[in-house]
Design a protein around this motif. Structure first.
Motif, PDB file in Angstrom:
ATOM      1  N   VAL A 149      -8.671  -1.077   2.116  1.00 48.57           N
ATOM      2  CA  VAL A 149      -7.866  -1.408   0.944  1.00 48.57           C
ATOM      3  C   VAL A 149      -7.273  -2.772   1.256  1.00 48.57           C
ATOM      4  O   VAL A 149      -6.414  -2.899   2.120  1.00 48.57           O
ATOM      5  N   HIS A 150      -7.799  -3.794   0.590  1.00 49.36           N
ATOM      6  CA  HIS A 150      -7.478  -5.166   0.967  1.00 49.36           C
ATOM      7  C   HIS A 150      -6.193  -5.625   0.294  1.00 49.36           C
ATOM      8  O   HIS A 150      -5.798  -5.080  -0.738  1.00 49.36           O
ATOM      9  N   CYS A 151      -5.529  -6.594   0.912  1.00 44.66           N
ATOM     10  CA  CYS A 151      -4.249  -7.123   0.420  1.00 44.66           C
ATOM     11  C   CYS A 151      -3.346  -5.954   0.023  1.00 44.66           C
ATOM     12  O   CYS A 151      -2.834  -5.886  -1.090  1.00 44.66           O
ATOM     13  N   PHE A 152      -3.149  -5.047   0.966  1.00 42.79           N
ATOM     14  CA  PHE A 152      -2.434  -3.808   0.682  1.00 42.79           C
ATOM     15  C   PHE A 152      -1.040  -4.118   0.139  1.00 42.79           C
ATOM     16  O   PHE A 152      -0.317  -4.942   0.702  1.00 42.79           O
ATOM     17  N   SER A 153      -0.654  -3.449  -0.961  1.00 46.28           N
ATOM     18  CA  SER A 153       0.623  -3.794  -1.602  1.00 46.28           C
ATOM     19  C   SER A 153       1.453  -2.561  -1.941  1.00 46.28           C
ATOM     20  O   SER A 153       2.431  -2.651  -2.672  1.00 46.28           O
ATOM     21  N   TYR A 154       1.035  -1.397  -1.396  1.00 43.10           N
ATOM     22  CA  TYR A 154       1.741  -0.161  -1.736  1.00 43.10           C
ATOM     23  C   TYR A 154       2.652   0.301  -0.583  1.00 43.10           C
ATOM     24  O   TYR A 154       2.803  -0.395   0.412  1.00 43.10           O
ATOM     25  N   SER A 155       3.206   1.501  -0.736  1.00 39.20           N
ATOM     26  CA  SER A 155       4.147   2.040   0.243  1.00 39.20           C
ATOM     27  C   SER A 155       3.425   2.533   1.495  1.00 39.20           C
ATOM     28  O   SER A 155       2.203   2.690   1.512  1.00 39.20           O
ATOM     29  N   LYS A 156       4.229   2.814   2.533  1.00 35.40           N
ATOM     30  CA  LYS A 156       3.625   3.339   3.761  1.00 35.40           C
ATOM     31  C   LYS A 156       3.044   4.738   3.544  1.00 35.40           C
ATOM     32  O   LYS A 156       2.100   5.143   4.214  1.00 35.40           O
ATOM     33  N   GLU A 157       3.608   5.470   2.558  1.00 34.41           N
ATOM     34  CA  GLU A 157       3.061   6.804   2.268  1.00 34.41           C
ATOM     35  C   GLU A 157       1.625   6.687   1.725  1.00 34.41           C
ATOM     36  O   GLU A 157       0.749   7.469   2.101  1.00 34.41           O
ATOM     37  N   ILE A 158       1.423   5.732   0.830  1.00 35.32           N
ATOM     38  CA  ILE A 158       0.061   5.511   0.308  1.00 35.32           C
ATOM     39  C   ILE A 158      -0.858   5.018   1.436  1.00 35.32           C
ATOM     40  O   ILE A 158      -2.026   5.428   1.538  1.00 35.32           O
ATOM     41  N   ALA A 159      -0.319   4.153   2.282  1.00 33.52           N
ATOM     42  CA  ALA A 159      -1.119   3.659   3.418  1.00 33.52           C
ATOM     43  C   ALA A 159      -1.576   4.824   4.286  1.00 33.52           C
ATOM     44  O   ALA A 159      -2.727   4.868   4.739  1.00 33.52           O
ATOM     45  N   ARG A 160      -0.663   5.792   4.503  1.00 32.94           N
ATOM     46  CA  ARG A 160      -1.036   6.961   5.316  1.00 32.94           C
ATOM     47  C   ARG A 160      -2.182   7.744   4.680  1.00 32.94           C
ATOM     48  O   ARG A 160      -3.081   8.224   5.375  1.00 32.94           O
ATOM     49  N   GLN A 161      -2.129   7.872   3.346  1.00 27.93           N
ATOM     50  CA  GLN A 161      -3.221   8.589   2.657  1.00 27.93           C
ATOM     51  C   GLN A 161      -4.551   7.852   2.828  1.00 27.93           C
ATOM     52  O   GLN A 161      -5.594   8.483   3.020  1.00 27.93           O
ATOM     53  N   CYS A 162      -4.498   6.521   2.769  1.00 29.53           N
ATOM     54  CA  CYS A 162      -5.728   5.726   2.942  1.00 29.53           C
ATOM     55  C   CYS A 162      -6.275   5.904   4.355  1.00 29.53           C
ATOM     56  O   CYS A 162      -7.490   6.084   4.552  1.00 29.53           O
ATOM     57  N   VAL A 163      -5.383   5.853   5.335  1.00 33.25           N
ATOM     58  CA  VAL A 163      -5.799   6.009   6.732  1.00 33.25           C
ATOM     59  C   VAL A 163      -6.405   7.399   6.942  1.00 33.25           C
ATOM     60  O   VAL A 163      -7.409   7.559   7.643  1.00 33.25           O
ATOM     61  N   LYS A 164      -5.808   8.388   6.280  1.00 35.76           N
ATOM     62  CA  LYS A 164      -6.321   9.755   6.394  1.00 35.76           C
ATOM     63  C   LYS A 164      -7.752   9.862   5.856  1.00 35.76           C
ATOM     64  O   LYS A 164      -8.558  10.668   6.330  1.00 35.76           O
ATOM     65  N   LEU A 165      -8.058   9.017   4.875  1.00 35.78           N
ATOM     66  CA  LEU A 165      -9.427   8.979   4.328  1.00 35.78           C
ATOM     67  C   LEU A 165     -10.345   8.111   5.193  1.00 35.78           C
ATOM     68  O   LEU A 165     -11.496   7.853   4.816  1.00 35.78           O
ATOM     69  N   GLY A 166      -9.824   7.625   6.321  1.00 33.76           N
ATOM     70  CA  GLY A 166     -10.651   6.813   7.218  1.00 33.76           C
ATOM     71  C   GLY A 166     -10.698   5.345   6.840  1.00 33.76           C
ATOM     72  O   GLY A 166     -11.512   4.594   7.372  1.00 33.76           O
ATOM     73  N   PHE A 167      -9.820   4.921   5.927  1.00 33.24           N
ATOM     74  CA  PHE A 167      -9.838   3.524   5.485  1.00 33.24           C
ATOM     75  C   PHE A 167      -8.968   2.639   6.377  1.00 33.24           C
ATOM     76  O   PHE A 167      -8.050   3.115   7.050  1.00 33.24           O
ATOM     77  N   TYR A 168      -9.302   1.368   6.351  1.00 28.68           N
ATOM     78  CA  TYR A 168      -8.489   0.346   6.998  1.00 28.68           C
ATOM     79  C   TYR A 168      -7.517  -0.241   5.977  1.00 28.68           C
ATOM     80  O   TYR A 168      -7.734  -0.142   4.773  1.00 28.68           O
ATOM     81  N   ILE A 169      -6.458  -0.871   6.500  1.00 29.98           N
ATOM     82  CA  ILE A 169      -5.451  -1.519   5.660  1.00 29.98           C
ATOM     83  C   ILE A 169      -5.564  -3.023   5.906  1.00 29.98           C
ATOM     84  O   ILE A 169      -5.380  -3.485   7.039  1.00 29.98           O
TER      85      ILE A 169
END
Ligand code: NI
Length: 257
Positions: A152-172
């Motif tokens: 998820v490039h140029c990440f602009s959301y909260s750390k909670e959303i970042a955690r969900q992305c990481v859980k899906l195996g995505f990079y920030i």
């Protein structure tokens, strides 16, 4: 050496000095750059750059703001372009609700169809998501994006959303915004996200870091972002550079190249 995971050297802002600038990268410690398509036209330009420079790779895709140009035949064109040996990802694709157009339903349709393209072609995705966190996460989960992977490039959301992305195996993907004076939320995301999930990016010519905010950005300014990442994480700049490089090489499948 620094890996810039997201740049737009195809942009006309680089027309005056592109060759000179790209020719100065290696000496300045920039090892690899991924030039990211945002339309059919810029995708072709990104591939041209990737063929001209050994250290540049390309991503093939259409940005949510440009999806009105897509139809079935254009999607097949993207598929054939994605099979180029210098293409390492599908992107940038996603959702951008900052402006009323294009219609969100149309954006969703082409986000999903380009996710499918990435799955079929076995490439990671570069996701652009602005003011559209809920719909983006709904689609990533419903489409089992954990089987595709990406950033998820140029990440602009909260750390909670970042955690969900990481859980899906995505990079920030994190760039110049981290250095802005009002970047509290980004600093929080950086603090909270494990280093092995962070990618370094410019999104140039946009989003130059402090003290160049508002100016034309380039990979040459990445050391300012590296410095800030090192401060936030309490590690050395060398560690930031080597870990983000390793992450990028893993995500883009460049380990053996
Ligand atoms: Ni971009």
């Amino acid at each position: 050496m620094i890996f810039d995971t997201h740049a737009h050297y195809d942009d006309e802002q680089f027309d005056i000095d592109r060759e000179e600038l790209l020719g100065s990268m290696k000496e300045a410690g920039i090892e690899t750059i991924v030039d990211v398509g945002a339309s059919i036209e810029t995708t072709k330009k990104a591939l041209d750059l990737a063929h001209k420079y050994d250290f540049i790779y390309a991503a093939v895709g259409v940005h949510p703001s440009e999806v009105e140009e897509l139809d079935d035949s254009k999607l097949e064109l993207l598929r054939s372009l994605s099979r180029d040996e210098k293409c390492v990802a599908i992107g940038e694709i996603g959702l951008d609700y900052h402006w009323p157009d294009p219609d969100p339903e149309l954006q969703k349709e082409w986000f999903i169809r380009q996710l499918d393209l990435a799955r079929q072609e076995k490439l990671p995705v570069i996701i652009h998501s602005r003011d559209a966190a809920a719909d983006t996460m709904d689609i990533l989960k419903a489409q089992h994006a954990e089987e595709i992977g990406g950033v998820v490039h140029c990440f602009s959301y909260s750390k909670e959303i970042a955690r969900q992305c990481v859980k899906l195996g995505f990079y920030i993907g994190i760039g110049g915004v981290l250095t802005f004076k009002n970047a509290r939320k980004m600093v929080e995301v950086m603090e909270d996200t494990p280093m092995d999930r962070i990618l370094l990016e410019t999104d140039c010519p946009y989003l130059a870091p402090e003290p160049f905010r508002g100016k034309r950005n380039s990979s040459l300014y990445l050391p300012y972002v590296v410095q800030k990442m090192a401060e936030v994480k309490g590690i050395s700049t060398d560690e930031v550079i080597s870990i983000t490089r390793e992450n990028a090489r893993t995500m883009y499948g460049l380990q053996d190249r």
